[in-house]
Design a protein around this motif. Structure first.
Motif, PDB file in Angstrom:
ATOM      1  N   ALA A   1       0.842  -1.243   0.287  1.00  0.00           N
ATOM      2  CA  ALA A   1       0.091  -0.450  -0.471  1.00  0.00           C
ATOM      3  C   ALA A   1       0.898   1.028   0.311  1.00  0.00           C
ATOM      4  O   ALA A   1       0.395   2.447  -0.409  1.00  0.00           O
ATOM      5  CB  ALA A   1      -0.961  -0.045   1.513  1.00  0.00           C
ATOM      6  N   ALA A   2       2.184   0.486   0.554  1.00  0.00           N
ATOM      7  CA  ALA A   2       2.795   2.619   0.218  1.00  0.00           C
ATOM      8  C   ALA A   2       3.589   2.549  -1.191  1.00  0.00           C
ATOM      9  O   ALA A   2       4.094   3.818  -0.672  1.00  0.00           O
ATOM     10  CB  ALA A   2       3.836   1.947   1.676  1.00  0.00           C
ATOM     11  N   LEU A   3       3.308   1.684  -1.200  1.00  0.00           N
ATOM     12  CA  LEU A   3       4.283   2.103  -3.061  1.00  0.00           C
ATOM     13  C   LEU A   3       3.334   2.198  -4.244  1.00  0.00           C
ATOM     14  O   LEU A   3       4.168   2.672  -4.364  1.00  0.00           O
ATOM     15  CB  LEU A   3       4.764   0.128  -2.509  1.00  0.00           C
ATOM     16  N   LEU A   4       1.884   1.914  -3.549  1.00  0.00           N
ATOM     17  CA  LEU A   4       1.379   1.853  -5.155  1.00  0.00           C
ATOM     18  C   LEU A   4       0.491   3.252  -5.410  1.00  0.00           C
ATOM     19  O   LEU A   4       0.219   4.064  -3.750  1.00  0.00           O
ATOM     20  CB  LEU A   4      -0.191   1.298  -4.673  1.00  0.00           C
ATOM     21  N   ASN A   5       1.073   3.344  -6.781  1.00  0.00           N
ATOM     22  CA  ASN A   5       0.359   4.980  -6.725  1.00  0.00           C
ATOM     23  C   ASN A   5       1.593   6.571  -6.709  1.00  0.00           C
ATOM     24  O   ASN A   5       1.630   7.191  -6.625  1.00  0.00           O
ATOM     25  CB  ASN A   5      -0.776   5.382  -6.687  1.00  0.00           C
ATOM     26  N   HIS A   6       3.367   5.230  -6.097  1.00  0.00           N
ATOM     27  CA  HIS A   6       4.274   6.865  -5.874  1.00  0.00           C
ATOM     28  C   HIS A   6       5.193   6.363  -5.817  1.00  0.00           C
ATOM     29  O   HIS A   6       5.320   5.450  -6.878  1.00  0.00           O
ATOM     30  CB  HIS A   6       4.507   6.158  -4.398  1.00  0.00           C
ATOM     31  N   PRO A   7       5.524   7.243  -6.548  1.00  0.00           N
ATOM     32  CA  PRO A   7       7.038   7.014  -6.942  1.00  0.00           C
ATOM     33  C   PRO A   7       8.344   6.856  -7.196  1.00  0.00           C
ATOM     34  O   PRO A   7       8.319   6.772  -5.543  1.00  0.00           O
ATOM     35  CB  PRO A   7       7.713   8.993  -7.423  1.00  0.00           C
ATOM     36  N   ALA A   8       8.837   5.186  -7.580  1.00  0.00           N
ATOM     37  CA  ALA A   8       9.871   4.815  -7.052  1.00  0.00           C
ATOM     38  C   ALA A   8      11.314   5.352  -6.936  1.00  0.00           C
ATOM     39  O   ALA A   8      12.243   5.268  -7.074  1.00  0.00           O
ATOM     40  CB  ALA A   8      10.256   3.873  -8.282  1.00  0.00           C
ATOM     41  N   ASP A   9      11.501   5.665  -5.266  1.00  0.00           N
ATOM     42  CA  ASP A   9      12.561   6.988  -5.250  1.00  0.00           C
ATOM     43  C   ASP A   9      12.433   6.393  -3.203  1.00  0.00           C
ATOM     44  O   ASP A   9      11.562   5.131  -2.389  1.00  0.00           O
ATOM     45  CB  ASP A   9      12.368   8.159  -5.278  1.00  0.00           C
ATOM     46  N   ALA A  10      12.920   6.561  -3.013  1.00  0.00           N
ATOM     47  CA  ALA A  10      13.968   6.389  -1.067  1.00  0.00           C
ATOM     48  C   ALA A  10      12.673   6.685  -0.456  1.00  0.00           C
ATOM     49  O   ALA A  10      12.941   5.862   0.266  1.00  0.00           O
ATOM     50  CB  ALA A  10      15.720   7.256  -1.462  1.00  0.00           C
ATOM     51  N   ALA A  11      12.629   7.654  -0.701  1.00  0.00           N
ATOM     52  CA  ALA A  11      11.431   8.402   0.254  1.00  0.00           C
ATOM     53  C   ALA A  11      10.224   6.750   0.288  1.00  0.00           C
ATOM     54  O   ALA A  11      10.544   6.291   1.165  1.00  0.00           O
ATOM     55  CB  ALA A  11      11.275   9.691   0.121  1.00  0.00           C
ATOM     56  N   THR A  12      10.291   6.552  -0.866  1.00  0.00           N
ATOM     57  CA  THR A  12       8.352   5.325  -0.831  1.00  0.00           C
ATOM     58  C   THR A  12       8.832   4.353  -0.262  1.00  0.00           C
ATOM     59  O   THR A  12       8.594   4.476   0.209  1.00  0.00           O
ATOM     60  CB  THR A  12       8.375   5.581  -2.560  1.00  0.00           C
ATOM     61  N   PHE A  13      10.683   3.862  -1.436  1.00  0.00           N
ATOM     62  CA  PHE A  13      11.494   3.022  -0.591  1.00  0.00           C
ATOM     63  C   PHE A  13      11.078   2.485   1.457  1.00  0.00           C
ATOM     64  O   PHE A  13      11.095   1.375   1.700  1.00  0.00           O
ATOM     65  CB  PHE A  13      12.349   2.617  -1.076  1.00  0.00           C
ATOM     66  N   ARG A  14      11.571   3.739   1.668  1.00  0.00           N
ATOM     67  CA  ARG A  14      11.921   3.422   3.168  1.00  0.00           C
ATOM     68  C   ARG A  14      10.707   3.572   3.401  1.00  0.00           C
ATOM     69  O   ARG A  14      10.306   2.875   5.040  1.00  0.00           O
ATOM     70  CB  ARG A  14      12.313   4.771   3.970  1.00  0.00           C
TER      71      ARG A  14
ATOM     72  N   ALA B   1      16.237  -6.355   8.090  1.00  0.00           N
ATOM     73  CA  ALA B   1      14.970  -6.891   7.252  1.00  0.00           C
ATOM     74  C   ALA B   1      14.375  -5.242   6.318  1.00  0.00           C
ATOM     75  O   ALA B   1      13.988  -5.234   5.720  1.00  0.00           O
ATOM     76  CB  ALA B   1      13.353  -6.729   7.370  1.00  0.00           C
ATOM     77  N   LYS B   2      14.383  -4.443   6.476  1.00  0.00           N
ATOM     78  CA  LYS B   2      13.594  -2.623   6.444  1.00  0.00           C
ATOM     79  C   LYS B   2      14.813  -2.267   4.892  1.00  0.00           C
ATOM     80  O   LYS B   2      14.685  -2.503   4.291  1.00  0.00           O
ATOM     81  CB  LYS B   2      13.953  -1.844   7.233  1.00  0.00           C
ATOM     82  N   ARG B   3      16.348  -2.199   5.237  1.00  0.00           N
ATOM     83  CA  ARG B   3      17.310  -2.341   4.385  1.00  0.00           C
ATOM     84  C   ARG B   3      16.803  -3.519   3.013  1.00  0.00           C
ATOM     85  O   ARG B   3      17.857  -3.285   1.880  1.00  0.00           O
ATOM     86  CB  ARG B   3      18.678  -2.289   5.293  1.00  0.00           C
ATOM     87  N   CYS B   4      16.863  -4.868   3.784  1.00  0.00           N
ATOM     88  CA  CYS B   4      16.558  -6.058   2.541  1.00  0.00           C
ATOM     89  C   CYS B   4      15.540  -5.207   2.128  1.00  0.00           C
ATOM     90  O   CYS B   4      15.941  -5.508   0.345  1.00  0.00           O
ATOM     91  CB  CYS B   4      16.594  -7.470   3.325  1.00  0.00           C
ATOM     92  N   ILE B   5      14.297  -4.657   1.798  1.00  0.00           N
ATOM     93  CA  ILE B   5      13.143  -4.101   1.719  1.00  0.00           C
ATOM     94  C   ILE B   5      13.777  -3.227   0.654  1.00  0.00           C
ATOM     95  O   ILE B   5      13.798  -2.565  -0.825  1.00  0.00           O
ATOM     96  CB  ILE B   5      12.247  -4.010   2.465  1.00  0.00           C
TER      97      ILE B   5
END
Ligand SMILES: Cc1cc2nc3c(=O)[nH]c(=O)nc-3n(C[C@H](O)[C@H](O)[C@H](O)COP(=O)(O)OP(=O)(O)OC[C@H]3O[C@@H](n4cnc5c(N)ncnc54)[C@H](O)[C@@H]3O)c2cc1C
Ligand code: SF4
Length: 327
Positions: A276-289, A312-316
């Motif tokens: 849900a945190a990824l969907l419709n967001h730009p693929a950038d560092a802030a979104t990934f974190r 695990a967070k860094r792995c994602i």
């Protein structure tokens, strides 16, 4: 004196009937079950050898997708051209596990059902609710560095050790089962049961149920997938944390995301929160974190494995970077 029987079934129906007897177990590659028997952790009275059943094929599904027979060996699945092309995450996950020799024996269904690597489960000198219900959990406050931080309970904190199962979760695989009352299909996210107060119950399988195949739905058009596994050494080691990603982007935004985690969950861990945190967001560092933080929001670390939260967070994050920048 206990009588031990061994039968080799030639049809699925015969195998299901044979395995309905009390304390019966199917044996496929034997790389997990026979280990458990040597340790006296598994003590089946009857072994039903299913290796003669015609369940090794990997074939296109009639409605698109791929059907992987329960006895398809991990090594065959990993190099199958359709798997490599359309389900790279599965190929990569399998090849990250065990050794070539083990993968040659390990079956798809046997991998689904491999038991935890919790040291107390594997050592009958220690209390373990999963092995002996009601005896206690030696891992809580004990050696728990490699155990779970998501989906655990006060009765068991064991992690599911499989790599294959994490990829199958991100791919939204379904599992075909033949039982005494007929056949049924179960989505992988409903196949595993969280430990709760009954950690000895790990799946929805009933006595005698035979897994016949695993079906992968057609790949989301234009998606990429990737498996990243972090562990104490580069080969022949189980995951401390791993991430399986299926992702698709359009005009710089993420339009499809599936995220599953290994090494940290009481079962192969699908993170709807990260998706849900990824969907419709730009693929950038802030979104990934943000996605990684959401995935681990409910983590409950134990005495020795708090490091897994950040790992695990860094792995994602790393898996998301790799899957959105690779060719
Ligand atoms: C040293 C070592 C290192 C390993 N490292 C890794 C790793 O890094 N990553 C990883 O993911 N795995 C790893 N593994 C685990 C390995 O992948 C599993 O042992 C293997 O996948 C089990 O498959 P099998 O066919 O040998 O199962 P078996 O041992 O034959 O069976 C396992 C269980 O599945 C049941 N079963 C089998 N087939 C069916 C069926 N069709 N229907 C219903 N029940 C069935 C059996 O009754 C049994 O309970 C490792 C194993 C070893 C020994
Ligand atoms: S974590 Fe689970 S498998 Fe390990 S000792 Fe506790 S009850 Fe047993």
């Amino acid at each position: 004196m206990e009588v031990f029987t061994y039968t080799r079934s030639t049809s699925a129906a015969e195998a299901v009937q044979a395995a309905a007897a009390p304390s019966s177990k199917f044996v496929a590659g034997g790389t997990n079950l026979i280990d458990m028997m040597k340790l006296n952790v598994e003590r089946p009275r009857a072994l039903v050898d299913i290796n003669s059943l015609a369940l090794s094929q990997i074939t296109p599904a009639p409605t698109g997708g791929l059907v992987i027979g329960a006895l398809a060996r991990n090594s065959d699945v990993a190099v199958h051209p359709t798997v490599v092309r359309d389900y790279a995450v599965l190929s990569q996950a399998i090849l990250s596990g065990a050794s070539p020799q083990l993968r040659n024996m390990a079956s798809t269904a046997g991998n689904l059902l491999q038991r935890t690597r919790c040291v107390y489960f594997r050592d009958t000198a220690h209390a373990c609710n999963k092995r002996e219900p009601g005896t206690g959990c030696s891992a809580i406050g004990g050696f728990n560095r490699n155990l779970a931080i998501l989906g655990t309970s006060d009765h068991c904190i064991a992690s599911n050790p499989s790599d294959q199962n994490v990829a199958l979760t991100a791919l939204e695989a379904t599992i075909q089962i033949q039982g005494a009352k007929g056949s049924r299909t179960v989505p992988i996210n409903e196949f595993y049961v969280l430990p709760g107060a009954t950690p000895h119950i790990e799946t929805v399988l009933q006595p005698g149920d035979l897994i016949t195949s695993v079906t992968l739905p057609p790949p989301a058009s234009g998606s990429k997938s990737l498996y990243l596994k972090l562990r104490d050494r580069a080969a022949y080691e189980f995951a401390l944390a791993s991430a399986a990603i299926v992702i698709k982007m359009s005009s710089g935004k993420i339009t499809h995301a599936r995220v599953a985690l290994g090494g940290v969950g009481a079962k192969p861990w699908r993170s709807h929160e990260a998706e849900a945190a990824l969907l419709n967001h730009p693929a950038d560092a802030a979104t990934f974190r943000r996605a990684a933080d959401a995935a681990l929001h409910d983590a409950k670390p134990q005495s020795e494995n708090a490091f897994k939260v950040e790992l695990a967070k860094r792995c994602i994050v790393r898996a998301l970077v790799m899957s959105t920048t690779s060719a």
